[in-house]
Every structure is written in structure tokens, then in C-alpha cells.
Design a protein around this motif. Sequence first.
Motif, mmCIF file in Angstrom:
data_model
loop_
_atom_site.group_PDB
_atom_site.id
_atom_site.type_symbol
_atom_site.label_atom_id
_atom_site.label_comp_id
_atom_site.label_asym_id
_atom_site.label_seq_id
_atom_site.Cartn_x
_atom_site.Cartn_y
_atom_site.Cartn_z
ATOM 1 N N PRO A 144 0.814 -1.232 0.000
ATOM 2 C CA PRO A 144 0.000 0.000 0.000
ATOM 3 C C PRO A 144 0.846 1.280 0.000
ATOM 4 O O PRO A 144 0.483 2.268 -0.637
ATOM 5 N N TYR A 145 1.997 1.269 0.691
ATOM 6 C CA TYR A 145 2.871 2.441 0.675
ATOM 7 C C TYR A 145 3.378 2.707 -0.732
ATOM 8 O O TYR A 145 3.357 3.841 -1.209
ATOM 9 N N TYR A 146 3.824 1.669 -1.424
ATOM 10 C CA TYR A 146 4.338 1.815 -2.780
ATOM 11 C C TYR A 146 3.252 2.326 -3.723
ATOM 12 O O TYR A 146 3.483 3.232 -4.517
ATOM 13 N N GLU A 147 2.061 1.762 -3.650
ATOM 14 C CA GLU A 147 0.970 2.194 -4.531
ATOM 15 C C GLU A 147 0.528 3.613 -4.202
ATOM 16 O O GLU A 147 0.228 4.405 -5.096
ATOM 17 N N GLY A 148 0.495 3.982 -2.930
ATOM 18 C CA GLY A 148 0.156 5.349 -2.538
ATOM 19 C C GLY A 148 1.182 6.344 -3.038
ATOM 20 O O GLY A 148 0.846 7.442 -3.482
ATOM 21 N N TYR A 149 2.460 5.961 -2.982
ATOM 22 C CA TYR A 149 3.527 6.823 -3.475
ATOM 23 C C TYR A 149 3.382 7.051 -4.979
ATOM 24 O O TYR A 149 3.543 8.162 -5.463
ATOM 25 N N ARG A 150 3.071 5.999 -5.729
ATOM 26 C CA ARG A 150 2.904 6.136 -7.182
ATOM 27 C C ARG A 150 1.755 7.072 -7.518
ATOM 28 O O ARG A 150 1.858 7.908 -8.410
ATOM 29 N N ILE A 151 0.648 6.956 -6.803
ATOM 30 C CA ILE A 151 -0.510 7.814 -7.065
ATOM 31 C C ILE A 151 -0.178 9.263 -6.722
ATOM 32 O O ILE A 151 -0.451 10.177 -7.495
ATOM 33 N N VAL A 175 -0.050 12.450 -9.358
ATOM 34 C CA VAL A 175 -0.876 13.643 -9.168
ATOM 35 C C VAL A 175 0.003 14.887 -9.108
ATOM 36 O O VAL A 175 -0.322 15.919 -9.699
ATOM 37 N N TRP A 176 1.138 14.806 -8.422
ATOM 38 C CA TRP A 176 2.041 15.954 -8.324
ATOM 39 C C TRP A 176 2.573 16.334 -9.698
ATOM 40 O O TRP A 176 2.613 17.508 -10.042
ATOM 41 N N PHE A 234 2.814 20.127 -14.316
ATOM 42 C CA PHE A 234 2.870 20.437 -15.739
ATOM 43 C C PHE A 234 1.622 21.155 -16.244
ATOM 44 O O PHE A 234 1.701 21.954 -17.169
ATOM 45 N N THR A 235 0.468 20.892 -15.658
ATOM 46 C CA THR A 235 -0.741 21.559 -16.143
ATOM 47 C C THR A 235 -0.872 22.977 -15.608
ATOM 48 O O THR A 235 -1.623 23.769 -16.167
ATOM 49 N N ASN A 236 -0.157 23.317 -14.543
ATOM 50 C CA ASN A 236 -0.242 24.665 -13.990
ATOM 51 C C ASN A 236 0.914 25.562 -14.411
ATOM 52 O O ASN A 236 1.163 26.576 -13.768
ATOM 53 N N GLN A 237 1.607 25.225 -15.457
ATOM 54 C CA GLN A 237 2.684 26.068 -15.959
ATOM 55 C C GLN A 237 2.104 27.251 -16.719
ATOM 56 O O GLN A 237 1.203 27.092 -17.543
ATOM 57 N N GLU A 238 2.609 28.429 -16.446
ATOM 58 C CA GLU A 238 2.236 29.605 -17.222
ATOM 59 C C GLU A 238 3.281 29.764 -18.320
ATOM 60 O O GLU A 238 4.452 29.964 -18.043
ATOM 61 N N THR A 239 2.838 29.650 -19.557
ATOM 62 C CA THR A 239 3.766 29.685 -20.675
ATOM 63 C C THR A 239 3.466 30.872 -21.579
ATOM 64 O O THR A 239 2.373 31.436 -21.549
ATOM 65 N N SER A 240 4.453 31.215 -22.375
ATOM 66 C CA SER A 240 4.275 32.269 -23.371
ATOM 67 C C SER A 240 4.717 31.724 -24.728
ATOM 68 O O SER A 240 5.625 30.903 -24.811
#
Length: 110
Positions: free
Chosen positions: A15-22, A26-27, A32-38
Motif C-alpha cells: 500500500p505504501y508503494y501504490e500510494g507513493y505512485r498515485i 498527481v504531483w 505540468f498543467t499549472n505552468q504559465e507559458t508564453s
Amino acid sequence: MTLIIGLPMIFVAFPYYEGYRIANGVWRYHYFTNQETSGETILVTNIEADSGRKSNFSRVTMTVYVNSEKRIVNISNSNKALVRNLREENKKSMILNGEVNKEGKIVFIR
């Protein structure tokens, strides 16, 4: 003896390994989706494309110039078809449209 080793692995380590992967996934998605680009014009001068014989994936590295600054860019999730197409384009420089974040570390090429 097997129960002494196996039960902690089942109830703690797995469970620790699977929780770490999730949490790591998510991180990365959030980062990458919150990058402000120009929008920038990107000059691609050198493409190094290598593919393995047994693997479907390959390594593609490009030398790009953004605002007169040289950067080495890795293409994520490249495959053998992309390598074949890029080997033909390797002989000439390309000017592409792309996106660069504020720090200039992440380059998105369209």
C-alpha cells in the motif's frame, strides 16, 4: 516464516508503494498543467534520435534556441515511428512555434 515476511509486505509495503505512485503522478500532473507559458519562436538545429531494436520506445534529444539561448530538449513518450520521421528532418534546421515557461526550463513544441 513466510507469514512473518509476507504479511508486512502485503499490509505495509505494497500500500505504501501504490500510494507513493498515485501521489507522485498527481504531483507531476499538477506541476505540468499549472505552468504559465508564453508563445515563442523556436529554432531546432540538431536532432539526435536513437531507437532500440527490442523496445517500442526511443530516445529523442533536440538542440533548440529560444530567445538566443541554447537548450537541450528531450521528447517524452517518443516511439520508433517518430524517430524514423525525425531522422529525415535531421539534415535541416526548423523554425517552430512553441511555448516556454517563465523560468525557461520547460519547452512545449507544437
